[in-house]
Enzyme design. Structure first.
Site, PDB file in Angstrom:
ATOM      1  N   GLY A  10       0.813  -1.211   0.000  1.00  0.00           N
ATOM      2  CA  GLY A  10       0.000   0.000   0.000  1.00  0.00           C
ATOM      3  C   GLY A  10       0.844   1.256   0.000  1.00  0.00           C
ATOM      4  O   GLY A  10       2.078   1.210  -0.065  1.00  0.00           O
ATOM      5  N   GLN A  11       0.182   2.392   0.088  1.00  0.00           N
ATOM      6  CA  GLN A  11       0.876   3.683   0.047  1.00  0.00           C
ATOM      7  C   GLN A  11       1.911   3.804   1.150  1.00  0.00           C
ATOM      8  O   GLN A  11       3.090   4.086   0.908  1.00  0.00           O
ATOM      9  CB  GLN A  11      -0.133   4.830   0.193  1.00  0.00           C
ATOM     10  CG  GLN A  11      -1.039   5.048  -0.980  1.00  0.00           C
ATOM     11  CD  GLN A  11      -1.929   6.248  -0.736  1.00  0.00           C
ATOM     12  OE1 GLN A  11      -1.544   7.379  -1.012  1.00  0.00           O
ATOM     13  NE2 GLN A  11      -3.110   6.021  -0.207  1.00  0.00           N
ATOM     14  N   LEU A  12       1.482   3.595   2.389  1.00  0.00           N
ATOM     15  CA  LEU A  12       2.386   3.768   3.516  1.00  0.00           C
ATOM     16  C   LEU A  12       3.379   2.616   3.621  1.00  0.00           C
ATOM     17  O   LEU A  12       4.574   2.833   3.867  1.00  0.00           O
ATOM     18  CB  LEU A  12       1.585   3.892   4.807  1.00  0.00           C
ATOM     19  CG  LEU A  12       2.397   4.158   6.072  1.00  0.00           C
ATOM     20  CD1 LEU A  12       3.205   5.453   5.937  1.00  0.00           C
ATOM     21  CD2 LEU A  12       1.488   4.225   7.288  1.00  0.00           C
ATOM     22  N   ASP A  38      -3.990 -13.705   6.412  1.00  0.00           N
ATOM     23  CA  ASP A  38      -5.252 -13.085   6.006  1.00  0.00           C
ATOM     24  C   ASP A  38      -5.948 -12.512   7.235  1.00  0.00           C
ATOM     25  O   ASP A  38      -6.391 -13.258   8.119  1.00  0.00           O
ATOM     26  CB  ASP A  38      -6.134 -14.126   5.330  1.00  0.00           C
ATOM     27  CG  ASP A  38      -7.389 -13.526   4.721  1.00  0.00           C
ATOM     28  OD1 ASP A  38      -7.699 -12.353   5.014  1.00  0.00           O
ATOM     29  OD2 ASP A  38      -8.065 -14.228   3.948  1.00  0.00           O
ATOM     30  N   TYR A 129     -16.482   2.337   9.226  1.00  0.00           N
ATOM     31  CA  TYR A 129     -15.022   2.346   9.117  1.00  0.00           C
ATOM     32  C   TYR A 129     -14.388   2.937  10.372  1.00  0.00           C
ATOM     33  O   TYR A 129     -13.497   2.325  10.985  1.00  0.00           O
ATOM     34  CB  TYR A 129     -14.606   3.148   7.879  1.00  0.00           C
ATOM     35  CG  TYR A 129     -13.117   3.363   7.773  1.00  0.00           C
ATOM     36  CD1 TYR A 129     -12.260   2.305   7.514  1.00  0.00           C
ATOM     37  CD2 TYR A 129     -12.570   4.640   7.935  1.00  0.00           C
ATOM     38  CE1 TYR A 129     -10.881   2.501   7.427  1.00  0.00           C
ATOM     39  CE2 TYR A 129     -11.200   4.842   7.843  1.00  0.00           C
ATOM     40  CZ  TYR A 129     -10.365   3.770   7.579  1.00  0.00           C
ATOM     41  OH  TYR A 129      -9.005   3.975   7.508  1.00  0.00           O
ATOM     42  N   LYS A 133     -12.104   0.912  13.195  1.00  0.00           N
ATOM     43  CA  LYS A 133     -10.723   1.322  13.448  1.00  0.00           C
ATOM     44  C   LYS A 133     -10.528   1.690  14.923  1.00  0.00           C
ATOM     45  O   LYS A 133      -9.485   1.378  15.526  1.00  0.00           O
ATOM     46  CB  LYS A 133     -10.334   2.493  12.549  1.00  0.00           C
ATOM     47  CG  LYS A 133     -10.218   2.129  11.072  1.00  0.00           C
ATOM     48  CD  LYS A 133      -9.072   1.162  10.798  1.00  0.00           C
ATOM     49  CE  LYS A 133      -7.715   1.834  10.888  1.00  0.00           C
ATOM     50  NZ  LYS A 133      -6.606   0.906  10.545  1.00  0.00           N
TER      51      LYS A 133
END
Length: 288
Positions: A10-12, A38, A129, A133
């Site tokens: 991913g981006q980070l 997973d 979401y 989180k």
């Protein structure tokens, strides 16, 4: 130190890998992808999968990031963003390792102040979401005191593989296609560059930063509309940008009207973090 990195594509995650390479590999950074672990699996399976694996820390950049998708598949969002995080923390506890868990500004919703939010402000998520989180944060601390939760906001940069990319890349793509853009103007965030976040994550591990919550964002805040204007200006793309309300935009999930974060705690530990405008300018110049 041997560090397991979840979400390295991913981006980070990709930026963390690049930063570790740039520093001549101070960490034995081991990528752990979905085929190997997973996070939608039951917590017991996740804990068992890490049984006997040697590591000193885990960086968890993996998550179900699709805010609207989380509303449509809440069970999956709770599994990946919450229960899996608790399982990772428990596995770290069992081996004496630390967990560095990447979270989000979307743990905030209503009511919030109209100035950048500090770590002491209570979370008030308003969508699935954000709720998942936040529960992931709580479960991590419940399972393992040696946990760092790093909340990021409006991430851009990195070289993600097989991802849709960031808000910045979406604006650039649509702008170059000549589309008139409708961009939300009633949500304020703290855009964050992976170039600034990745090295600080490695520094926090190297310095054995005290467990707790940290807001790791570039300085300043903006609306998505203002940020879109700045992107197009710096990229020299002339296209119409129309400000709209969140209601007019019609996204499936509600977004926080204000989730800009204060980075004073991280700045006190590692030094000041530059404004998001400077980071964006550098990123766009690198793409030219």
């Amino acid at each position: 130190m041997r560090v397991l990195l979840l979400g390295s594509r991913g981006q980070l995650g990709s930026a963390i890998c690049q930063e570790n390479e740039r520093r001549s590999r101070p960490f034995d950074l081991v990528s752990c992808e979905r085929a190997e672990l997973d996070l939608s699996s039951p917590p017991e399976q996740i804990r068992n999968r890490l049984e006997g694996v040697r590591f000193d820390a885990v960086i968890n950049c993996a998550a179900l990031h699709d805010v609207d998708g989380a509303e449509r598949a809440p069970s999956l969002a709770f599994a990946v963003n919450a229960h899996a995080v608790g399982a990772l923390a428990a596995a770290c506890k069992r081996t004496g390792a630390s967990l560095v868990h990447v979270s989000t500004d979307y743990v905030f919703g209503y009511p919030t102040p109209n100035y950048p939010i500090s770590e002491e402000v209570a979370a008030t998520p308003l969508n699935v979401y954000g709720t998942t989180k936040y529960l992931g944060e709580r479960l991590a601390f419940f399972e393992n005191d040696n946990t760092l939760v790093l909340r990021l906001s409006g991430l851009f940069g990195g070289t993600p593989t097989g991802k849709r990319g960031s808000f910045v890349s979406a604006i650039l793509r649509r702008g170059r296609e000549g589309q008139t853009l409708r961009v939300v103007d009633d949500q304020r965030v703290s855009p964050t560059s992976t170039v600034d976040a990745a090295p600080r994550i490695l520094d926090m591990i190297a310095r054995r930063a005290a467990p707790g919550i940290y807001h790791l964002v570039n300085s300043g805040c903006t609306s998505w509309y203002e940020m879109a204007q700045q992107i197009l200006l710096l990229a020299k793309i002339e296209i119409d940008v129309v400000p709209v309300t969140s209601a007019e935009y019609g996204a499936h999930a509600r977004r926080p009207p204000y989730s800009a974060l204060a980075n004073d705690k991280v700045a006190g530990l590692l030094g000041p973090i530059r404004p998001w405008q400077e980071a964006l300018d550098e990123y766009l110049r690198g793409l030219a």
